[in-house]
Design an enzyme around this catalytic site. Sequence first.
Site, PDB file in Angstrom:
ATOM      1  N   ASP A   1      40.935  40.918  42.257  1.00  0.00           N
ATOM      2  CA  ASP A   1      42.055  40.796  41.552  1.00  0.00           C
ATOM      3  C   ASP A   1      41.377  40.878  40.167  1.00  0.00           C
ATOM      4  OD1 ASP A   1      44.740  39.837  40.606  1.00  0.00           O
ATOM      5  OD2 ASP A   1      44.618  38.053  41.836  1.00  0.00           O
ATOM      6  N   TYR A   2      42.461  40.773  39.269  1.00  0.00           N
ATOM      7  CA  TYR A   2      42.254  40.816  37.807  1.00  0.00           C
ATOM      8  C   TYR A   2      41.149  40.508  37.248  1.00  0.00           C
ATOM      9  CZ  TYR A   2      44.812  42.475  33.171  1.00  0.00           C
ATOM     10  OH  TYR A   2      44.873  43.212  32.195  1.00  0.00           O
TER      11      TYR A   2
END
Length: 739
Positions: A281-282
């Site tokens: 994820d980011y």
Amino acid sequence: MLMSASQTRARVASHAERIEALIARMTIVEKAGQLNLVGDPFRFRPQNVNPLDGQGDPARVTALIREGKVGNLFNGIGAEAGRRIQRIAVEETRLGIPLLFAADIIHGLKTVFPVPLAEAAAFDPDLAYRTARAAALEGAASGVHQTYAPMVDVARDQRWGRVVEGAGEDVWLNEVLAAARTRGFQGERGLADRDALLATPKHFAAYSAAEGGMEYNTTDMSDVTLRGVYLPPFQAAFEAGALSVMSGFNDLNGVPASGNRYLLTQILREEWGFEGFVVSDYTSEQELIAHGFAEDGRDAARIALMAGIDMSMVSGIFLEHIPDLVEKGDVPMARVDEAVRRVLTTKAALGLFDDPYRGCDPERERLIVGSQEHRDLAREAGVKSIVLLKNGGVLPLKPSGQRIALIGPFADDVDNVFGPWTIWGDESRRISLEAGFRAAMADASLLTVARGSDVEAPLEGGIDAAVAAARDADIVVLALGESTRMSGEAQSRTEIDVPAPQRALAEAVAALGKPVVVLLRNGRALELSGAVKDADAILVTWFLGGEMGHAVADVVFGQVSPSGRLPVSFPHRSGQQPYSYDHKTTGRPADNSLASQEYVARYRETTNTALYPFGHGLTYGDVRYGAVTPGEATLAWNGEVELWVEVTNAGSRPVEETVQLYIRDRVASLTQPGRRLRDIRKVSLGAGETQTVRFTLRRSQLEFIGAEGRPTVEPGLFDVWLSASAQAGQPATLRLTPA
């Protein structure tokens, strides 16, 4: 799904030699580039969902693509621009490997459907399939290959903001909707089909169990809970064909999910045989440093890669550090090749080596995106997602001859109809409640609208204007709840109530003594109190997407009887969180029929129940349940047993009822929940009609995760309910006999 899976496997097999030849030719920098995912600076870059990533320079990213340092872009859409970008990778790089385009298509692209939690309230896997299919059609026609959805995190703490993005608190419902949404995104003709989007279930794993419901917080749990509650929806998505998965921001039992080899390799690969790729994820792999789990970016890249992360989102640390990690012997080349192989294999499965320009036809994009068919589906989904919590006989409203005051911050609002995680929605097609009401009323002049307050602040003169409007009306409709910004990522709340200015508005209007209907706009279960709780009728309308106003009006004015059911329990008090209906009885179970009781497992202020439980939802009929038949039944170890219940609509309007099958294992080697949902049946009942609703129960539906981490069940007695909610009905007794 079998046809789709076999077609995908065949396509991958046909490119196996090509992939190996590419890997053999690639430099270590080009290999790291295939594992590097950056924001798309060429097409529309959303600024309302993530921090700025510093990668917004098209010239810089063009140079990186030409040098083989970027293999994947995300959150850009547009067919024509997609072709131009892809041409750089295919025609201007040494190896000509196509780019993978990904995007956050959570509940629609231009056509915005209800938020996932709302759609879960429909208890309808077919609807979830169809809305995901429509979203995939629009995304695939807009130059996108992969979506970062569905979110399959089981959410049991309503303080957590991302409850809105999933399917609620129940494991079984999360499983069936995860599978339906995955199939919907990917289609039935293989991933290479022009209308397919690669699904990416997220966030692996246990992200939603954050302590205190606080976003990004730590999680700590037993392996039994992990495997029994938080992993099954992922398994369901993989069984439905998902070939990518996103890791979580959280740590789990002290090990961050994006550096957790137990999760990403031992369970995902070795136990489940997952063949796709894992994307962080980011910046979550870079965040191993802030977790105190990695010394620096180089260390974080090493840990994440060796744990099982295959693609690095935004941070760039794989591109920066993999060459040196391999050169110094800290990461084997074989592990890098493995990750690259997974990414290239997925690109092959998507047909990108055969047609790198799939999804890059502007004419097809024009015809598909935002079609009338999709808008009609959005309205249908909105109607089916609405839950009627209570009705003192005031609903449905009359479309003529009734003066209505529509009051509240959401009365004429369009900014909060889409809900969180809507990046590309067509803002010209946002239907407000006011617009929906006026379209449904025979004489729109009988509708008066007053905001009364803002969402989280008083409005000068607002209450006085609202009271004046209510005084002249026959009935008051209060549109209250949460704004888009109060739900979603990074929007955890300590108190899950209707904001104080709105409660003050409700009290002032209710004091007039007029009939009051409350329309709740929300992305989580809420604590209800005062005039809101005491309203004559309450509808949960969530964030229903572009057709929200029409969908709500369809139900409020009786064009359709409400049929939604709560996928989350509405608590008596915020302090009951975390709460789910399937809690255990403990050794000192409370008697919930008593107003107060000491020396048992309960709070002083309330019972161990929900104000409105999971599965609850009324109709405009009068639905009554008979006893479960047979009252005592036996299930052979390798057999099956049929149970049934008579369901009657004693009302004067046709309805759709959702009959729910719950079980309880009375005695087990590990303590079990008081109830667990195992199946549902939807039944349409005309006025005065009775139907017999039948279920077939097998041993597998009685299983739980045992101490060894595997599904198990033991002979003995079970309770079985066929009921309208997790707090309704009387059980039958079932005995499971030994093999």
